[in-house]
Scaffold this motif. Structure first.
Motif, PDB file in Angstrom:
ATOM      1  N   LEU A 281       0.865  -1.292  -0.135  1.00  0.00           N
ATOM      2  CA  LEU A 281       0.028  -0.011   0.016  1.00  0.00           C
ATOM      3  C   LEU A 281       0.832   1.245  -0.219  1.00  0.00           C
ATOM      4  CD1 LEU A 281      -2.492  -1.067   2.972  1.00  0.00           C
ATOM      5  CD2 LEU A 281      -3.013  -1.021   0.362  1.00  0.00           C
ATOM      6  N   TRP A 283       1.445   4.819   1.583  1.00  0.00           N
ATOM      7  CA  TRP A 283       1.146   5.507   3.114  1.00  0.00           C
ATOM      8  C   TRP A 283       1.631   7.107   2.550  1.00  0.00           C
ATOM      9  CZ3 TRP A 283      -0.856   2.666   7.193  1.00  0.00           C
ATOM     10  CH2 TRP A 283      -1.063   1.277   6.786  1.00  0.00           C
ATOM     11  N   PHE A 295      -3.667   6.258   3.843  1.00  0.00           N
ATOM     12  CA  PHE A 295      -3.215   4.922   3.076  1.00  0.00           C
ATOM     13  C   PHE A 295      -4.205   4.753   2.089  1.00  0.00           C
ATOM     14  CE2 PHE A 295      -5.290   3.024   6.564  1.00  0.00           C
ATOM     15  CZ  PHE A 295      -5.845   1.820   6.400  1.00  0.00           C
ATOM     16  N   TRP A 308      -7.488   6.988  -3.063  1.00  0.00           N
ATOM     17  CA  TRP A 308      -7.261   7.263  -1.372  1.00  0.00           C
ATOM     18  C   TRP A 308      -8.756   7.426  -0.883  1.00  0.00           C
ATOM     19  CZ3 TRP A 308      -2.555   7.738   0.817  1.00  0.00           C
ATOM     20  CH2 TRP A 308      -1.436   7.591   0.041  1.00  0.00           C
ATOM     21  N   ARG A 312      -9.754   5.716   5.041  1.00  0.00           N
ATOM     22  CA  ARG A 312      -8.511   5.092   5.518  1.00  0.00           C
ATOM     23  C   ARG A 312      -7.497   5.961   5.970  1.00  0.00           C
ATOM     24  NH1 ARG A 312      -6.892   0.194   1.375  1.00  0.00           N
ATOM     25  NH2 ARG A 312      -8.610  -1.238   1.835  1.00  0.00           N
TER      26      ARG A 312
END
Length: 444
Positions: A281, A283, A295, A308, A312
């Protein structure tokens, strides 16, 4: 006979066994000639492989790794971005692939950073917390993420006897060669009788603003308005005709809603201060909230680094008055550096994530160690080294019943000198891989 060897310079060749060996009969004057097309020509002088003059201060440098493992060397000079060919002159990278409102940049005096994704993805993100985040694919610059399009325009009847009468919701998305946008808002279309519907293509500059878009896709629900299914895709400028029955539609691809929104969707700014790749992923921390880690969309099967989702996010010591300065992927942990504290995000996407402090042993166990700048973290094998306000620290992992990571101070012998640094005037660190020396630069 001496063999031909290149010696790190870009014009001419050296006739000797090695870069530091001069065999018998070696003529030093021969260094002043080169042999283009087999003809002897005067050598224009020694020049380092990447020596070049830039019109503005260098704000950052990075490496882009292509799918074939070859590399581009990228330079940020003032507000401009350049590609530095091996043994060549810098090439200015145009911003014509960006949205029309983002084809100029300001000089990010705080520095520019680069993140090249792994897995032969052929994508490097360029970010500075001031200008919109950019991606480089080896050919052109474009914006991270795709805009969400407006709802589809009213269709025209296509005739036929395929779609049953009744109301349905239609959506559309935009596509680049590597990414798809979020779904648009729905357009309700009431089918008066059996037949089909033709939808016109969205238009760049009218329905959206992004030159990297090359295709669009049409989605709709069935008569019961449950799941959203793909109707078809087409190049920009071409229409899509829907003549699918609900039965045929339901056997096709289901749309994944609300996962591909661009990073600058409100309330977020999308102006990333730091980015890191961890557990497949992406971040990052943007200027909207400097104590929250975001993330990207993805699962254990795939990564969507340009999508995005709003939910998250992971707050890290939110409200402590401090700011995140850097992120670093370190085995199973994502290390989060603030100016005065250091944390680790542990866990998995399926099991959930937990934020835990990284404590320092020696002189009492405390939280008051952080990292002064994003570019000062060195990942060296099984260790992370970083400069804090009171010295250098090393993060290492330990094994046992409760495996984890811990920090320890390694700069006690130079504390007297280190404590003279005035961090308000700026500081940085670098690592010389050839000499294996970690260097700190600060104002005294």
């Amino acid at each position: 006979m001496p063999k031909v060897a290149f010696d790190g310079y870009n014009r001419g060749m050296l006739l000797r066994d090695g870069p530091r060996v001069s065999p018998r009969g070696f003529v030093r004057g021969a260094l002043n000639v080169c042999f283009p097309a087999g003809r002897v020509r005067s050598r224009p002088g020694l020049k380092p492989a990447h020596g070049a003059a830039f019109p503005n201060p260098i704000r950052g440098m990075g490496t882009h790794i292509r799918s074939d493992a070859s590399r581009d060397y990228l330079i940020a000079s003032g507000a401009a971005l350049y590609r530095m060919p091996l043994y060549g002159e810098p090439i200015l990278l145009p911003l014509t692939g960006m949205p029309s409102t983002q084809q100029t940049r300001v000089d990010p005096t705080g520095g520019v950073r680069f993140l090249s994704l792994s897995g032969a993805d052929n994508t490097t993100f360029i970010f500075d917390g001031v200008n919109p985040t950019i991606k480089w694919n080896g050919l052109a610059l474009s914006k991270m993420g795709l805009p969400t399009p407006t709802l589809p325009a009213a269709p025209t009847p296509a005739g036929g006897t395929t779609i049953e009468a009744g109301p349905r919701d239609y959506y559309r998305t935009l596509r680049s060669p590597v990414h798809e946008s979020d779904l648009s808002l729905p357009l309700e279309v009431v089918q008066a009788g059996a037949g089909g519907q033709t939808f016109a293509s969205p238009v760049n500059g009218v329905d959206f603003d992004d030159p990297q878009v090359t295709e669009w896709a049409l989605y709709r629900t069935s008569l019961l308005r449950g799941q959203i299914f793909l109707v078809g895709t087409a190049d920009l400028g071409l229409s899509i005709t829907d003549n699918l029955t609900d039965g045929v539609l339901g056997a096709g691809r289901v749309a994944e809603a609300l996962v591909n929104r661009p990073p600058d969707t409100s309330p977020f700014s999308g102006l990333f201060l730091t980015l890191a790749e961890h557990q497949s992923l992406l971040w990052g921390v943007d200027t909207y909230d400097r104590s929250t880690v975001r993330f990207s969309w993805g699962t254990d099967q795939f990564i969507a680094p340009e999508g995005w989702p709003a939910n998250r996010t992971i707050p890290v010591a939110h409200g402590d008055g401090d700011e995140i300065t850097a992120l670093a992927s370190f085995f199973d942990w994502l290390v989060v550096f603030k100016q005065l504290s250091t944390w680790a995000i542990t866990g998995t996407l399926d099991a959930g994530y937990t934020v835990v402090p990284i404590l320092a042993a020696g002189g009492g166990r405390r939280l008051g160690i952080g990292c002064i700048a994003a570019d000062a973290v060195l990942h060296l094998g099984n260790e992370l080294i970083f400069p804090s306000r009171d010295g250098f620290y090393l993060i290492e992992r330990f094994q046992g019943v409760q495996a984890g990571i811990a920090a320890k101070k390694i700069s006690d012998p130079i504390d007297t000198v280190y404590n003279c640094a005035n961090f308000a005037l700026g500081a940085s660190a670098l690592y010389d891989r050839q000499k294996q020396v970690y260097v700190f630069l600060g104002h005294g």
